[in-house]
Design an enzyme around this catalytic site. Structure first.
Site, PDB file in Angstrom:
ATOM      1  N   ASP A  43       0.853  -1.192   0.000  1.00  9.47           N
ATOM      2  CA  ASP A  43       0.000   0.000   0.000  1.00  9.47           C
ATOM      3  C   ASP A  43       0.889   1.242   0.000  1.00  9.47           C
ATOM      4  OD1 ASP A  43      -3.234   0.527   1.104  1.00  9.47           O
ATOM      5  OD2 ASP A  43      -1.807   2.209   1.001  1.00  9.47           O
ATOM      6  N   THR A 131     -15.905  -2.673  -9.504  1.00 12.84           N
ATOM      7  CA  THR A 131     -17.097  -1.997  -9.018  1.00 12.84           C
ATOM      8  C   THR A 131     -18.277  -2.181  -9.977  1.00 12.84           C
ATOM      9  OG1 THR A 131     -18.004   0.228  -8.640  1.00 12.84           O
ATOM     10  CG2 THR A 131     -16.136   0.089 -10.126  1.00 12.84           C
ATOM     11  N   ASP A 132     -19.476  -2.079  -9.431  1.00 12.06           N
ATOM     12  CA  ASP A 132     -20.673  -2.136 -10.296  1.00 12.06           C
ATOM     13  C   ASP A 132     -20.771  -0.905 -11.199  1.00 12.06           C
ATOM     14  OD1 ASP A 132     -21.332  -0.266  -8.346  1.00 12.06           O
ATOM     15  OD2 ASP A 132     -23.191  -1.244  -7.727  1.00 12.06           O
ATOM     16  N   GLU A 133     -19.994   0.145 -10.882  1.00 11.16           N
ATOM     17  CA  GLU A 133     -20.099   1.386 -11.674  1.00 11.16           C
ATOM     18  C   GLU A 133     -19.611   1.213 -13.100  1.00 11.16           C
ATOM     19  OE1 GLU A 133     -18.677   4.919  -9.887  1.00 11.16           O
ATOM     20  OE2 GLU A 133     -19.519   4.429  -7.931  1.00 11.16           O
ATOM     21  N   TYR A 158     -13.554   8.091 -12.631  1.00 13.96           N
ATOM     22  CA  TYR A 158     -13.255   6.936 -11.756  1.00 13.96           C
ATOM     23  C   TYR A 158     -13.749   5.634 -12.388  1.00 13.96           C
ATOM     24  CZ  TYR A 158     -14.289   3.421  -8.194  1.00 13.96           C
ATOM     25  OH  TYR A 158     -14.404   2.233  -7.522  1.00 13.96           O
ATOM     26  N   LYS A 162     -11.780   2.197 -13.793  1.00 13.32           N
ATOM     27  CA  LYS A 162     -12.013   0.837 -13.267  1.00 13.32           C
ATOM     28  C   LYS A 162     -12.439  -0.093 -14.410  1.00 13.32           C
ATOM     29  CE  LYS A 162     -11.864  -0.460  -9.570  1.00 13.32           C
ATOM     30  NZ  LYS A 162     -10.748  -0.982  -8.723  1.00 13.32           N
ATOM     31  N   ASN A 187     -22.039  -0.606  -3.482  1.00 12.30           N
ATOM     32  CA  ASN A 187     -21.534   0.330  -2.454  1.00 12.30           C
ATOM     33  C   ASN A 187     -21.341  -0.318  -1.091  1.00 12.30           C
ATOM     34  OD1 ASN A 187     -22.764   2.141  -4.525  1.00 12.30           O
ATOM     35  ND2 ASN A 187     -22.042   3.687  -3.091  1.00 12.30           N
ATOM     36  N   LYS A 197     -16.603   9.764   1.879  1.00 15.91           N
ATOM     37  CA  LYS A 197     -17.712   8.995   1.308  1.00 15.91           C
ATOM     38  C   LYS A 197     -19.043   9.364   1.989  1.00 15.91           C
ATOM     39  CE  LYS A 197     -14.991   6.382  -1.382  1.00 15.91           C
ATOM     40  NZ  LYS A 197     -13.622   6.673  -1.047  1.00 15.91           N
ATOM     41  N   ARG A 222     -28.432   3.660  -4.354  1.00 17.94           N
ATOM     42  CA  ARG A 222     -27.228   2.847  -4.229  1.00 17.94           C
ATOM     43  C   ARG A 222     -27.622   1.515  -3.584  1.00 17.94           C
ATOM     44  NH1 ARG A 222     -26.156   5.997  -7.430  1.00 17.94           N
ATOM     45  NH2 ARG A 222     -24.360   7.369  -7.647  1.00 17.94           N
TER      46      ARG A 222
HETATM   47  P1  NAD Z   1      -9.861   3.460  -0.320  1.00 16.52           P
HETATM   48  O1  NAD Z   1      -9.713   4.732  -1.073  1.00 16.52           O
HETATM   49  O2  NAD Z   1     -10.408   3.483   1.062  1.00 16.52           O
HETATM   50  O3  NAD Z   1      -8.447   2.711  -0.242  1.00 16.52           O
HETATM   51  C1  NAD Z   1      -7.567   2.638  -1.337  1.00 16.52           C
HETATM   52  C2  NAD Z   1      -6.225   2.129  -0.819  1.00 16.52           C
HETATM   53  O4  NAD Z   1      -5.349   2.002  -1.951  1.00 16.52           O
HETATM   54  C3  NAD Z   1      -5.536   3.097   0.158  1.00 16.52           C
HETATM   55  O5  NAD Z   1      -5.014   2.377   1.256  1.00 16.52           O
HETATM   56  C4  NAD Z   1      -4.425   3.722  -0.671  1.00 16.52           C
HETATM   57  O6  NAD Z   1      -3.296   4.114   0.106  1.00 16.52           O
HETATM   58  C5  NAD Z   1      -4.082   2.584  -1.631  1.00 16.52           C
HETATM   59  N1  NAD Z   1      -3.474   3.063  -2.882  1.00 16.52           N
HETATM   60  C6  NAD Z   1      -3.931   4.065  -3.697  1.00 16.52           C
HETATM   61  N2  NAD Z   1      -3.100   4.233  -4.734  1.00 16.52           N
HETATM   62  C7  NAD Z   1      -2.095   3.309  -4.583  1.00 16.52           C
HETATM   63  C8  NAD Z   1      -0.950   2.971  -5.347  1.00 16.52           C
HETATM   64  N3  NAD Z   1      -0.625   3.631  -6.481  1.00 16.52           N
HETATM   65  N4  NAD Z   1      -0.151   1.971  -4.915  1.00 16.52           N
HETATM   66  C9  NAD Z   1      -0.448   1.299  -3.773  1.00 16.52           C
HETATM   67  N5  NAD Z   1      -1.512   1.581  -2.995  1.00 16.52           N
HETATM   68  C10 NAD Z   1      -2.332   2.577  -3.407  1.00 16.52           C
HETATM   69  O7  NAD Z   1     -10.718   2.524  -1.273  1.00 16.52           O
HETATM   70  P2  NAD Z   1     -11.870   1.475  -0.919  1.00 16.52           P
HETATM   71  O8  NAD Z   1     -13.164   2.174  -0.838  1.00 16.52           O
HETATM   72  O9  NAD Z   1     -11.402   0.624   0.199  1.00 16.52           O
HETATM   73  O10 NAD Z   1     -11.890   0.632  -2.291  1.00 16.52           O
HETATM   74  C11 NAD Z   1     -10.988  -0.458  -2.462  1.00 16.52           C
HETATM   75  C12 NAD Z   1     -11.242  -1.120  -3.796  1.00 16.52           C
HETATM   76  O11 NAD Z   1     -12.590  -1.578  -3.862  1.00 16.52           O
HETATM   77  C13 NAD Z   1     -11.066  -0.205  -5.003  1.00 16.52           C
HETATM   78  O12 NAD Z   1     -10.483  -0.957  -6.047  1.00 16.52           O
HETATM   79  C14 NAD Z   1     -12.474   0.201  -5.373  1.00 16.52           C
HETATM   80  O13 NAD Z   1     -12.579   0.511  -6.745  1.00 16.52           O
HETATM   81  C15 NAD Z   1     -13.224  -1.065  -5.033  1.00 16.52           C
HETATM   82  N6  NAD Z   1     -14.644  -0.913  -4.694  1.00 16.52           N
HETATM   83  C16 NAD Z   1     -15.034  -0.023  -3.737  1.00 16.52           C
HETATM   84  C17 NAD Z   1     -16.374   0.052  -3.367  1.00 16.52           C
HETATM   85  C18 NAD Z   1     -16.837   1.011  -2.282  1.00 16.52           C
HETATM   86  O14 NAD Z   1     -18.014   1.071  -1.999  1.00 16.52           O
HETATM   87  N7  NAD Z   1     -15.950   1.760  -1.626  1.00 16.52           N
HETATM   88  C19 NAD Z   1     -17.304  -0.794  -3.990  1.00 16.52           C
HETATM   89  C20 NAD Z   1     -16.873  -1.683  -4.994  1.00 16.52           C
HETATM   90  C21 NAD Z   1     -15.535  -1.740  -5.319  1.00 16.52           C
HETATM   91  O1  DAU Z   2     -20.906   1.398  -6.438  1.00 17.75           O
HETATM   92  C1  DAU Z   2     -19.619   1.153  -5.959  1.00 17.75           C
HETATM   93  C2  DAU Z   2     -18.904   2.482  -5.745  1.00 17.75           C
HETATM   94  O2  DAU Z   2     -19.477   3.065  -4.585  1.00 17.75           O
HETATM   95  C3  DAU Z   2     -17.396   2.304  -5.571  1.00 17.75           C
HETATM   96  O3  DAU Z   2     -16.847   1.829  -6.768  1.00 17.75           O
HETATM   97  C4  DAU Z   2     -16.730   3.634  -5.199  1.00 17.75           C
HETATM   98  O4  DAU Z   2     -15.350   3.415  -4.916  1.00 17.75           O
HETATM   99  C5  DAU Z   2     -17.413   4.173  -3.956  1.00 17.75           C
HETATM  100  O5  DAU Z   2     -16.874   5.445  -3.624  1.00 17.75           O
HETATM  101  C6  DAU Z   2     -18.915   4.294  -4.188  1.00 17.75           C
HETATM  102  O6  DAU Z   2     -19.209   5.312  -5.183  1.00 17.75           O
HETATM  103  P1  DAU Z   2     -20.412   6.361  -4.995  1.00 17.75           P
HETATM  104  O7  DAU Z   2     -20.092   7.534  -5.812  1.00 17.75           O
HETATM  105  O8  DAU Z   2     -21.721   5.699  -5.155  1.00 17.75           O
HETATM  106  O9  DAU Z   2     -20.223   6.655  -3.395  1.00 17.75           O
HETATM  107  P2  DAU Z   2     -20.266   8.023  -2.549  1.00 17.75           P
HETATM  108  O10 DAU Z   2     -20.135   7.598  -1.117  1.00 17.75           O
HETATM  109  O11 DAU Z   2     -19.315   9.039  -3.050  1.00 17.75           O
HETATM  110  O12 DAU Z   2     -21.733   8.565  -2.813  1.00 17.75           O
HETATM  111  C7  DAU Z   2     -22.888   7.750  -2.566  1.00 17.75           C
HETATM  112  C8  DAU Z   2     -24.105   8.542  -3.031  1.00 17.75           C
HETATM  113  O13 DAU Z   2     -24.296   9.667  -2.155  1.00 17.75           O
HETATM  114  C9  DAU Z   2     -23.969   9.132  -4.426  1.00 17.75           C
HETATM  115  O14 DAU Z   2     -25.225   9.072  -5.062  1.00 17.75           O
HETATM  116  C10 DAU Z   2     -23.553  10.582  -4.189  1.00 17.75           C
HETATM  117  C11 DAU Z   2     -24.242  10.913  -2.873  1.00 17.75           C
HETATM  118  N1  DAU Z   2     -23.562  11.899  -1.990  1.00 17.75           N
HETATM  119  C12 DAU Z   2     -22.244  11.714  -1.725  1.00 17.75           C
HETATM  120  C13 DAU Z   2     -21.596  12.577  -0.858  1.00 17.75           C
HETATM  121  C14 DAU Z   2     -20.120  12.409  -0.538  1.00 17.75           C
HETATM  122  C15 DAU Z   2     -24.311  12.932  -1.400  1.00 17.75           C
HETATM  123  O15 DAU Z   2     -25.519  13.081  -1.635  1.00 17.75           O
HETATM  124  N2  DAU Z   2     -23.671  13.761  -0.528  1.00 17.75           N
HETATM  125  C16 DAU Z   2     -22.333  13.635  -0.236  1.00 17.75           C
HETATM  126  O16 DAU Z   2     -21.817  14.432   0.571  1.00 17.75           O
END
Ligand code: NAD
Ligand code: DAU
Length: 342
Positions: A43, A131-133, A158, A162, A187, A197, A222
């Site tokens: 990381d 991701t589903d996105e 983003y 992906k 999500n 987030k 979501r």
């Molecule tokens: P996050 O942003 O919390 O964590 C990302 C991690 O990756 C961090 O620890 C960061 O330091 C590390 N990182 C970033 N760039 C790097 C690099 N160049 N080399 C090494 N490490 C690096 O992300 P998250 O929300 O935990 O998401 C993790 C994975 O899951 C991602 O691939 C994301 O696309 C996927 N994902 C997230 C969600 C969601 O809801 N958050 C849903 C579906 C898929």
């Molecule tokens: O679907 C999977 C994805 O979910 C992952 O691939 C991404 O890494 C993860 O960040 C997430 O993406 P979203 O864009 O859906 O998540 P976010 O938490 O940014 O936003 C969730 C929803 O809430 C979206 O419709 C935007 C809205 N939102 C977000 C923020 C930060 C608000 O209304 N207010 C806010 O302040």
């Protein structure tokens, strides 16, 4: 026709992005459930990575390497001796990708390319977290859900990076015969999620006396899943999934943003209208919804956290009880949002 895998027992895995929200949950999950497996976390500790997320893991179960997935020489040093890479590392936040897409192309596309080249060189298993996105969005009144057959149609910088990384994995699998699997999850929510987030931002706003911020009308949907269920699904796919296959991960958690926000407000003892509508996200995806039939029927996976309200309550309690974890990043995050008018 895909190769049918025998059950794979990973002994020594690399987890990229293992200091982030979902990656660290997976590391804890593996350490807690699989004593036979050692984890090396790779990381870069960007703004989203936090070593505190890995606190309490015994040193004989995990090594930590601070480094960049784009660094091919570093990969040559650490990959030999491991039997799989589970690739979570990414730039993960849509709003950041709209403000500054370049790091997304670098980490999500070039970083995945470097890992695939290392996997090709050393002949190990690879599981790709996506991701589903990548499928774009669904209309609010459309009864359809995403399946593994839905065409790719990403909307944001983003999600397009992906989607690009998924396509690299598919091409390297077909052309070079790599042993890979891909999962596309909806999500996630739970403890240790960065305060940028949606859910943690609103909880920590309320805890600091700031009104929550809802983008637009808040009708976007979501499909929420607890991050522990994501971890158990990834382990299931890594160990039992068919090589070359994609599996969608979801837990039937569709809700619109305004309902989630009202639930947070109610659970935190606030009036349900105590929030501000702010500028909408450009290109804001309307609805995500996952059909996880393939994962459930083929591999027998089931989520455990099926009561969203109690999962959300536990998440609120975690942020309320752990201000030291998020306070340092909160001000900088809100400064960023302020510049974007959100
Ligand atoms: P996050 O942003 O919390 O964590 C990302 C991690 O990756 C961090 O620890 C960061 O330091 C590390 N990182 C970033 N760039 C790097 C690099 N160049 N080399 C090494 N490490 C690096 O992300 P998250 O929300 O935990 O998401 C993790 C994975 O899951 C991602 O691939 C994301 O696309 C996927 N994902 C997230 C969600 C969601 O809801 N958050 C849903 C579906 C898929
Ligand atoms: O679907 C999977 C994805 O979910 C992952 O691939 C991404 O890494 C993860 O960040 C997430 O993406 P979203 O864009 O859906 O998540 P976010 O938490 O940014 O936003 C969730 C929803 O809430 C979206 O419709 C935007 C809205 N939102 C977000 C923020 C930060 C608000 O209304 N207010 C806010 O302040």
């Amino acid at each position: 026709m895909s190769e049918v895998s025998e059950v794979f027992t990973p002994r020594n895995i690399i987890v990229t992005g293992g200091a982030g929200f979902i990656g660290s949950n997976f590391v804890h999950w593996v350490v807690d459930h699989h004593p036979e497996t050692h984890v090396t976390v790779l990381d870069a500790l960007t703004y989203a990575g936090n070593l505190d997320n890995l606190a309490g893991i015994p040193s004989d179960r995990m090594d930590f390497v601070k480094g960049d997935i784009c660094d091919a020489e570093l990969l040559d040093e650490i990959v030999p001796g491991h039997d799989a890479i589970v690739h979570y590392a990414a730039e993960s936040h849509n709003d950041n990708s709209i403000a500054d897409p370049e790091p997304f192309v670098r980490t999500n596309v070039v970083g995945t390319f470097r890992l695939l080249e290392a996997v090709r060189k050393y002949g190990i298993r690879y599981h790709h977290i996506s991701t589903d996105e990548v499928y774009g969005d669904l209309a609010l009144d459309d009864p359809a859900k995403f399946t593994e057959e839905t065409p790719y149609h990403p909307s944001s910088p983003y999600s397009s990076t992906k989607a690009s990384s998924d396509l690299l994995v598919r091409a390297w699998t077909r052309t070079y015969g790599l042993r890979t699997t891909i999962s596309n999850c909806s999500n996630n929510y739970g403890p240790y999620q960065h305060v940028e987030k949606f859910i943690p931002r609103q909880i920590t706003n309320i805890l600091t006396g700031v009104r929550p911020k809802l983008y637009g009308a808040g009708l976007n949907v979501r499909d929420w899943i607890h991050t522990e269920d994501h971890s158990s699904a990834v382990w299931t796919i890594l160990t039992k999934g068919r090589i070359g296959e994609t599996y969608l991960i979801g837990a039937n958690g569709e809700r619109n943003n305004i309902d989630v926000l009202r639930m947070i407000l109610r659970l935190m003892g606030q009036p349900e209208d105590a929030f501000d509508h702010v500028k909408d996200r450009p290109g804001h995806d309307r609805r995500y919804a996952i059909d996880a039939t393939k994962l459930r029927t083929e591999l027998g996976w089931e989520p455990v956290h099926t009561d969203f309200e109690s999962g959300l309550k536990a998440t609120i309690d975690w942020y309320a009880n752990n201000p030291q974890w998020w306070e340092k990043t909160k001000a900088a995050t809100e400064e960023r949002y302020k510049r974007q008018g959100q």
